[in-house]
Design an enzyme around this catalytic site. Structure first.
Site, PDB file in Angstrom:
ATOM      1  CG  ASN A 191     127.597  25.174  66.419  1.00 24.37           C
ATOM      2  OD1 ASN A 191     128.021  24.097  65.975  1.00 24.37           O
ATOM      3  ND2 ASN A 191     126.835  25.990  65.714  1.00 24.37           N
ATOM      4  CE  LYS A 215     128.986  28.334  63.838  1.00 27.57           C
ATOM      5  NZ  LYS A 215     128.812  29.667  63.310  1.00 27.57           N
ATOM      6  CG  HIS A 238     123.168  27.240  63.510  1.00 28.48           C
ATOM      7  ND1 HIS A 238     123.714  27.941  62.467  1.00 28.48           N
ATOM      8  CD2 HIS A 238     123.861  27.612  64.619  1.00 28.48           C
ATOM      9  CE1 HIS A 238     124.702  28.704  62.922  1.00 28.48           C
ATOM     10  NE2 HIS A 238     124.805  28.521  64.228  1.00 28.48           N
ATOM     11  CD  GLU A 276     126.870  28.784  60.408  1.00 26.45           C
ATOM     12  OE1 GLU A 276     127.166  27.648  60.819  1.00 26.45           O
ATOM     13  OE2 GLU A 276     127.401  29.823  60.834  1.00 26.45           O
ATOM     14  CD  GLU A 312     123.202  30.974  67.404  1.00 23.88           C
ATOM     15  OE1 GLU A 312     124.310  31.050  67.935  1.00 23.88           O
ATOM     16  OE2 GLU A 312     122.946  30.176  66.500  1.00 23.88           O
ATOM     17  N   GLY A 369     129.519  34.732  63.296  1.00 23.50           N
ATOM     18  CA  GLY A 369     130.768  34.616  62.538  1.00 23.50           C
ATOM     19  C   GLY A 369     131.272  35.927  61.958  1.00 23.50           C
ATOM     20  CB  SER A 375     130.442  37.609  67.247  1.00 23.04           C
ATOM     21  OG  SER A 375     130.480  37.360  65.857  1.00 23.04           O
TER      22      SER A 375
HETATM   23  P1  PGA Z   1     129.934  32.555  66.268  1.00 26.34           P
HETATM   24  O1  PGA Z   1     128.834  31.456  65.942  1.00 26.34           O
HETATM   25  O2  PGA Z   1     130.103  32.584  67.756  1.00 26.34           O
HETATM   26  O3  PGA Z   1     131.162  32.096  65.541  1.00 26.34           O
HETATM   27  O4  PGA Z   1     129.413  33.842  65.758  1.00 26.34           O
HETATM   28  C1  PGA Z   1     127.695  31.301  66.744  1.00 26.34           C
HETATM   29  C2  PGA Z   1     126.809  30.219  66.190  1.00 26.34           C
HETATM   30  O5  PGA Z   1     126.770  30.038  64.969  1.00 26.34           O
HETATM   31  O6  PGA Z   1     126.128  29.518  66.951  1.00 26.34           O
END
Ligand code: PGA
Length: 712
Positions: free
Chosen positions: A94, A96, A190, A192, A264, A270, A310
């Site tokens: 992803n 983003k 997601h 976010e 997640e 992140g 992560s």
């Molecule tokens: P990240 O993000 O691997 O940077 O923690 C995962 C995600 O948001 O799907």
């Protein structure tokens, strides 16, 4: 060394009895509950490329700044030719809102495509399918580029879809449009999107169904915040997100492999803090158990559940060795082609020896965890025995919902004797609420997330509010005006104001919430006192507060009660306004058998401390002199968040709650012989209640909105 495709892993899982214990199926059957899906064979819904698939009174203060286990499965290679044509993707990157330019996006796509092609020709990653999720403007060119460089081995997905197919929705990208631009699947829900763009479970469900209707496969993202994890409600949060996100999706759709789940945990996204394999496995198993309850065992076994948060090359092998982890959703590491390629070629224990070594390591970790848990339970039992001191069991009664306000996170109820009404906030819902017990409740939107509210001396329809970035000030519900008193909160630290209450001399005591919220986080949050006469926040306790709660004062004002929720202990501090808090005395420790942690609290006139036990579905009154729980108010939802005493005779407990299973305002009569105290007002010289400023509450201009009223 190659990994097994998600599809093959799912098939294998369904053939072999899992040795990991299953959790019981969720209590409430989801609306979409369906019986076993028909054929397990997945049918292509997508094209040929889809395989980879003013402060108080009249005083005007200038705005100020703050002064200070199961054995791993044995994997085997699955020849590409044997894979179902629409295998779900195992490793999804992803991107983003990255990178900044199309040129960079194409460069990254070329590298990912070349790596997938190279891995396939080496025989590595033979069963792994890979997907990337670029920003919408890059979707078509990246899909085109991957056709050339990846030989169709890398699927392309969309990060979000609009609920409608087309129309006057400026800024939206619909599922059919995304599909026609080359998307084969879409992420929905997601965290976010949920946190930054307000996608709630209903919107997520509408998006998922829009994606399926357009022939896109969907990856439904679910996961808990750290606060929810520490309150012990992870499985409940995930179950609710699954039930609501999958509403109306039938077993045939699931059996066809059109929906994958990505677990997640929000605290892992992140942050560099990846869930341990044991943590991931537990939630994945619980999610699969939920799917089994909803769709039957065969379908549950076939659904791909990815882990995200992560994920790194270092962490992926162990994660993918978990029986219920079928793939990974990768954010940051997917922006580096080399790291992402390593993740997509995760190594699984493919020999007996590797499997045995992994099982031994797993058993050792489990034994260590069990030993730690036993130590904690012993310590807890000792503390409980010491504090309980025998005595009669608590008197139990029940609360009922009085305002169906549906708060995402209700908090901070305070009863105004002067106005004869209750104020409270919906924290992340960014709202201030007010209810007089008779007319419909009234709410008004706040500009930011709010930690708590308090009464303001001499004011009417106005409360003190502690906002995430703007700081602390008064908010007038009639005008919507926020007048800052302190214009920032712990500048430069990743914290926000959380729980607070006015002491018995009109000063406001407030403490913070650490957004990262983990024990070793650098960010810290202190406890502060805002003097009744205004001025700057005075730090009265140093940082390391992770989730402040239970702030309240003894009837004589010389004891402050406080709790850092993850520690699950109520502490008492000797209190004098503005003076540093010394060592706290443990008044009560939450028993190991109760889930969750102490949240907001309030004292009564007899000196008892009423605590909302979020996660345990009750409000308990502890006698600080004995540490004994004397009364318990049970709720029909798990997450009460705070409590106060109100009503004309100060004889009603008001309890705020939060989603997923709560959200309403509840009330219960005070048990016989107990009464509340008037809530102190900020800026008042003593607990004496001042007369309000004269403007009647009816001056609020309101619009009706169902069962309550919005202030216009
Ligand atoms: P990240 O993000 O691997 O940077 O923690 C995962 C995600 O948001 O799907």
């Amino acid at each position: 060394m190659a990994a097994l495709s998600a599809r093959a892993r799912a098939t294998q899982r369904s053939r072999t009895a899992r040795s990991a214990p299953r959790r019981p199926a969720p209590r409430a059957a989801p609306r979409c509950a369906a019986r076993e899906g028909g054929g397990a064979r997945r049918e292509a819904l997508v094209g040929a490329n889809a395989r980879a698939a003013a402060p108080p009174t009249a005083r005007a203060h200038a705005a100020r700044r703050i002064s200070h286990p199961a054995p791993p499965r044995t994997h085997r290679l699955t020849p590409l030719a044997l894979r179902a044509a629409v295998d779900p993707v195992d490793a999804v990157g992803n991107w983003k809102c990255n990178p900044e330019s199309l040129g960079e996006a194409l460069a990254l796509a070329r590298l990912v495509g070349a790596a997938a092609r190279g891995a396939a020709s080496d025989g590595a990653a033979g069963g792994v399918t890979v997907g990337v999720v670029p920003p919408a403007p890059f979707l078509a060119p990246v899909a085109e580029c991957l056709r050339e460089f990846g030989g169709g081995r890398v699927a392309v997905g969309a990060q979000d879809v609009h609920t409608e197919r087309a129309g006057a929705y400026t800024g939206a990208a619909s599922a059919p449009q995304l599909r026609s631009a080359g998307a084969q699947f879409a992420l929905v829900g997601h965290s976010e999107r949920r946190a930054l763009f307000g996608d709630d479970d209903e919107a997520v469900n509408a998006k998922l169904r829009a994606a399926l209707a357009a022939g896109l496969r969907a990856i439904l993202c679910v996961g808990e915040t750290l606060e929810e994890r520490e309150l012990g409600v992870t499985d409940a949060v995930v179950a609710t997100q699954l039930a609501k996100g999958l509403a109306g999706v039938d077993a045939a759709q699931m059996a066809a492999g059109n929906v994958a789940i990505a677990y997640e945990p929000v605290w892992a996204i992140g942050t560099g803090r990846v869930a341990t394999p044991a943590q991931a496995q537990l939630v994945h198993a619980a999610a699969r158990s939920w799917l089994e309850g909803a769709y039957g065992r065969a379908v549950a076994d076939s659904v791909v559940i990815q882990y995200g948060g992560s994920v790194t090359p270092e962490a992926v092998d162990e994660l993918m060795a978990c029986p219920d982890v079928d793939g990974v959703l990768v954010g940051g590491a997917s922006l580096k082609a080399e790291a992402f390629a390593r993740i997509a070629t995760f190594r699984s224990p493919s020999t007996e020896a590797e499997a045995a070594a992994a099982a031994a390591a797993h058993a050792q970790r489990a034994a260590e965890n069990a030993a730690r848990a036993a130590d904690a339970a012993r310590a807890n039992a000792a503390a409980v025995a010491a504090s309980a001191g025998g005595g009669a069991p608590p008197v139990v009664s029940h609360a009922t919902e009085v305002v169906p306000c549906g708060n995402v996170l209700g908090e901070s109820p305070v009863w105004s004797v002067a106005e004869q009404c209750l104020y409270w906030v919906s924290s992340v819902g960014k709202e201030l609420w007010r209810w007089d017990g008779a007319s419909p409740a009234v709410r008004r939107g706040l500009p930011e997330v709010v930690g708590c509210c308090a009464l303001v001396a001499g004011a009417n329809s106005t409360a003190l509010v502690a906002l995430e970035h703007r700081g602390i000030g008064t908010f007038d519900m009639r005008t919507g005006a926020f007048s800052p008193i302190v214009d920032a909160w712990e500048p430069g630290q990743n914290t926000r104001p959380n729980d607070g209450r006015v002491d018995r001399e009109g000063n406001f005591v407030i403490a913070g919430y650490n957004n990262i919220h983990r024990a070793d986080a650098l960010e810290s949050s202190g406890v502060y006192c805002l003097p009744a006469e205004g001025g700057e926040l005075v730090r009265i306790r140093d940082g390391n507060v992770r989730c402040s709660n239970a702030t309240c004062f003894s009837p004589d004002g010389t004891t402050m009660y406080f709790c850092d929720t993850p520690q699950r202990r109520l502490l008492a501090y000797a209190y004098a306004p503005g003076a540093p808090l010394g060592e706290g005395r443990v008044v009560w420790e939450m028993p190991a058998g109760l889930a969750g942690g102490p949240d907001g609290a309030q004292t009564d006139a007899q000196g008892g401390v009423w605590m909302a036990l979020s996660g345990a579905g009750r409000v308990s009154r502890v006698d600080p002199a004995t540490g004994r729980v004397t009364h318990e108010i049970r709720l029909p939802c798990d997450m009460p968040t705070s409590v106060t005493v109100g009503g004309a005779d100060l004889d009603t407990l008001y309890i705020t709650t939060r989603k997923p299973d709560g959200g309403g305002l509840f009330a219960a009569p005070m048990p016989a012989g107990l009464r509340g105290l008037p809530e102190p007002e900020y800026g008042a010289p003593s607990t004496k209640q001042n007369a309000p400023d004269g403007a009647p509450a009816a001056a609020l201009t309101t619009t009706t909105n169902g069962m309550f009223v919005d202030v216009a």
